[in-house]
Design a protein around this motif. Structure first.
Motif, PDB file in Angstrom:
ATOM      1  N   ILE A 247       0.474  -0.971  -0.312  1.00  0.00           N
ATOM      2  CA  ILE A 247       0.244  -0.222   0.206  1.00  0.00           C
ATOM      3  C   ILE A 247       1.177   1.447   0.131  1.00  0.00           C
ATOM      4  O   ILE A 247       1.968   1.117   0.355  1.00  0.00           O
ATOM      5  CB  ILE A 247      -1.153  -0.402   0.979  1.00  0.00           C
ATOM      6  CG1 ILE A 247      -2.448  -1.280   1.008  1.00  0.00           C
ATOM      7  CG2 ILE A 247      -1.669   1.607   1.302  1.00  0.00           C
ATOM      8  CD1 ILE A 247      -3.219  -1.254   2.554  1.00  0.00           C
ATOM      9  N   ASP A 248       0.479   2.101  -1.031  1.00  0.00           N
ATOM     10  CA  ASP A 248       1.374   3.432  -1.023  1.00  0.00           C
ATOM     11  C   ASP A 248       0.748   4.348  -0.085  1.00  0.00           C
ATOM     12  O   ASP A 248      -0.497   4.664   0.008  1.00  0.00           O
ATOM     13  CB  ASP A 248       0.960   4.034  -2.533  1.00  0.00           C
ATOM     14  CG  ASP A 248       1.692   5.158  -2.165  1.00  0.00           C
ATOM     15  OD1 ASP A 248       3.021   5.690  -1.961  1.00  0.00           O
ATOM     16  OD2 ASP A 248       1.112   6.516  -2.988  1.00  0.00           O
ATOM     17  N   SER A 249       1.748   4.965   1.332  1.00  0.00           N
ATOM     18  CA  SER A 249       1.592   5.224   2.325  1.00  0.00           C
ATOM     19  C   SER A 249       1.111   6.805   1.494  1.00  0.00           C
ATOM     20  O   SER A 249       0.605   7.521   2.376  1.00  0.00           O
ATOM     21  CB  SER A 249       2.625   6.066   3.062  1.00  0.00           C
ATOM     22  OG  SER A 249       3.502   6.869   2.255  1.00  0.00           O
ATOM     23  N   SER A 251      -1.121   7.780  -0.712  1.00  0.00           N
ATOM     24  CA  SER A 251      -2.053   7.465  -1.719  1.00  0.00           C
ATOM     25  C   SER A 251      -3.216   6.490  -1.715  1.00  0.00           C
ATOM     26  O   SER A 251      -4.580   6.426  -1.088  1.00  0.00           O
ATOM     27  CB  SER A 251      -1.952   7.253  -3.614  1.00  0.00           C
ATOM     28  OG  SER A 251      -1.778   6.127  -3.654  1.00  0.00           O
ATOM     29  N   GLY A 252      -2.907   5.425  -0.680  1.00  0.00           N
ATOM     30  CA  GLY A 252      -3.370   4.536  -0.114  1.00  0.00           C
ATOM     31  C   GLY A 252      -4.176   3.388  -1.082  1.00  0.00           C
ATOM     32  O   GLY A 252      -5.242   2.400  -1.070  1.00  0.00           O
ATOM     33  N   ALA A 253      -3.468   3.540  -2.056  1.00  0.00           N
ATOM     34  CA  ALA A 253      -3.485   2.086  -3.019  1.00  0.00           C
ATOM     35  C   ALA A 253      -2.534   1.534  -3.006  1.00  0.00           C
ATOM     36  O   ALA A 253      -1.189   1.621  -2.950  1.00  0.00           O
ATOM     37  CB  ALA A 253      -3.852   3.490  -4.554  1.00  0.00           C
ATOM     38  N   TYR A 254      -2.922   0.276  -4.069  1.00  0.00           N
ATOM     39  CA  TYR A 254      -2.201  -0.920  -4.268  1.00  0.00           C
ATOM     40  C   TYR A 254      -1.190  -0.964  -5.229  1.00  0.00           C
ATOM     41  O   TYR A 254      -1.226  -0.121  -6.038  1.00  0.00           O
ATOM     42  CB  TYR A 254      -2.432  -2.210  -4.278  1.00  0.00           C
ATOM     43  CG  TYR A 254      -2.949  -2.218  -2.557  1.00  0.00           C
ATOM     44  CD1 TYR A 254      -2.231  -3.232  -1.910  1.00  0.00           C
ATOM     45  CD2 TYR A 254      -4.387  -2.474  -2.170  1.00  0.00           C
ATOM     46  CE1 TYR A 254      -2.767  -3.787  -0.616  1.00  0.00           C
ATOM     47  CE2 TYR A 254      -5.266  -2.845  -1.225  1.00  0.00           C
ATOM     48  CZ  TYR A 254      -4.191  -3.621  -0.103  1.00  0.00           C
ATOM     49  OH  TYR A 254      -5.256  -4.078   0.668  1.00  0.00           O
TER      50      TYR A 254
END
Length: 444
Positions: A247-249, A251-254
């Motif tokens: 998880i990108d810190s 954007s919260g996206a994978y």
């Protein structure tokens, strides 16, 4: 969207090994999850932005590398030679086509290979097929063909070392345009290729001299000194991809942090299968291989699933039909041109042109070139942008593909046939194709 990191397990997953030791598999996956990511979300987003320019026709995609990376052939020299070949080909394409070239290597993760059969037969013995060094071993014996989960750990370590060296080459001076004469590889080329390349480097040197007179040099402008080569591989072994997805810190996206770009193969692109489902949930740029039996509706359905926001730079459709079947692309592009989707279309002229000669898997240079040319003309005739090329190639002087100006003959195949899977263009053949594609790029 009903997606989670392991929701792919609810779908049919093709081309996956059967690990006998399930406990070892779980331990390996957990260990990989604790390792640092190989790439970062920001880098994947940078690539997506560069591919958006390809989608608009303002840049060109050069993707290539080994058919399958090998644990045994891993060396700094091989990585360096592939890097140099990329620089040479990109120079030819960028100078000849007057477009920026986006460079994506089949490196630092291209260890798994799909197979047409689950078993290989030799001398009356049947064994499970070799599926790449990340899964089992190439040696034809029963113990070698048993899938071993711990091989994923070695694949990670080799990928990490490869990426470190690629990054060092990219910013450490090897990519300096002022050093273009040092990009030659360590063997003698044919005179006609040497002459073309020498003329090109002479013109580049004259341009750099002009820039120098204007006060612009590689010492004060990183664009003349550095380059960027992204990494890619087929996201075939799903447990490995799951373990390296983070998880990108910000954007919260994978993001699948095993490579900047991942692709789905022709054999695993089922719309409701595990590979398409898994990659639909990560934000990396995604490629999909498309064979001769596909339709325009297949591609549109994949676009709806993998790129529902129609984001430029997200989806690369990689055509791989073969020289004899590339005409099937005419009706496909005719339909797709009506849609005006943000899709990159590139050509893989390797996988549809494989044949057997004297017991060797090989490909003919003329077939490869014919497929590229026909892809180009069909695309242009239907107002589709021919966005890039995808080659299996090596920086070594191998004899695996027939023909080209280097004249590899059937009798030459045994001389330096070194691939563990599919035949690759050698450095001369790859550079020759770059010159020919640059001519296509000039045509209006």
């Amino acid at each position: 969207m009903n997606w989670s990191l392991d929701s792919y397990k609810n779908y049919k997953a093709l081309q996956q090994p059967n690990y006998e030791n399930k406990e070892e598999l779980e331990n390996v996956i957990n260990e990989l999850k604790s390792y640092p990511p190989l790439i970062f979300a920001m880098e994947a987003n940078e690539l997506k932005n560069e591919l958006a320019a390809v989608c608009k026709g303002d840049a060109f995609l050069l993707q290539g590398g080994d058919c399958a990376e090998s644990f045994n052939d891993f060396s700094a020299n091989n990585i360096r030679d592939m890097f140099k070949l990329f620089l040479q080909m990109a120079l030819v394409l960028q100078f000849g086509g007057s477009k920026k070239v986006v460079k994506i290597a089949r490196m630092a993760g291209q260890f798994a290979k799909p197979r047409s059969s689950d078993f290989e037969n030799k001398d009356g013995i049947s064994l499970p097929s070799y599926r790449g060094d990340i899964i089992n071993d190439c040696e034809f014996c029963e113990s070698a063909r048993v899938p071993k989960a711990k091989k994923m750990l070695k694949a990670y370590m080799q990928s990490s070392a490869t990426l470190n060296l690629l990054r060092a080459f990219s910013v450490g001076g090897l990519a300096d345009l002022a050093q273009v004469h040092k990009w030659n590889l360590g063997f003698v080329r044919r005179a006609d290729i040497d002459d073309k390349y020498a003329l090109l480097t002479q013109r580049l040197t004259e341009a750099l001299d002009f820039f120098k007179a204007c006060g612009i040099t590689s010492l004060n402008d990183a664009r003349l000194h550095e380059t960027k080569i992204y990494t890619s591989h087929e996201a075939l072994l799903l447990p490995y991809e799951e373990a390296l997805t983070r998880i990108d810190s910000l954007s919260g996206a994978y993001y699948d942090c095993s490579a900047h770009m991942l692709w789905i193969g022709e054999r695993t692109r089922g719309l409701d299968d595990a590979h398409v489902h898994f990659l639909s949930g990560v934000k990396n740029p995604i490629g999909v291989k498309i064979g001769p039996n596909a339709s325009a509706s297949d591609i549109l359905a994949l676009a709806d699933k993998l790129n529902p926001q129609d984001e430029a730079g997200r989806l690369n459709i990689i055509i791989r039909m073969g020289a004899s079947k590339i005409k099937n692309l005419e009706n496909i592009f005719k339909e797709l041109s009506k849609e005006q989707r943000n899709i990159i279309y590139s050509i893989d002229p390797m996988h549809g042109n494989t044949q057997s000669v004297n017991g060797y898997k090989t490909r003919k240079f003329d077939d490869i070139l014919d497929e590229v040319k026909n892809f180009w003309h069909i695309a242009r005739a239907n107002n589709i942008i021919p966005g890039g090329v995808h080659f299996e190639m090596t920086g070594q002087n191998v004899t695996e593909c027939l023909g080209g100006s280097v004249g590899v003959s059937e009798s030459d195949l045994a001389r330096r046939y070194e691939t563990q899977c599919d035949p690759r263009l050698n450095a001369d053949q790859a550079l020759e194709l770059a010159f020919l594609i640059a001519e296509l790029m000039k045509q209006k």
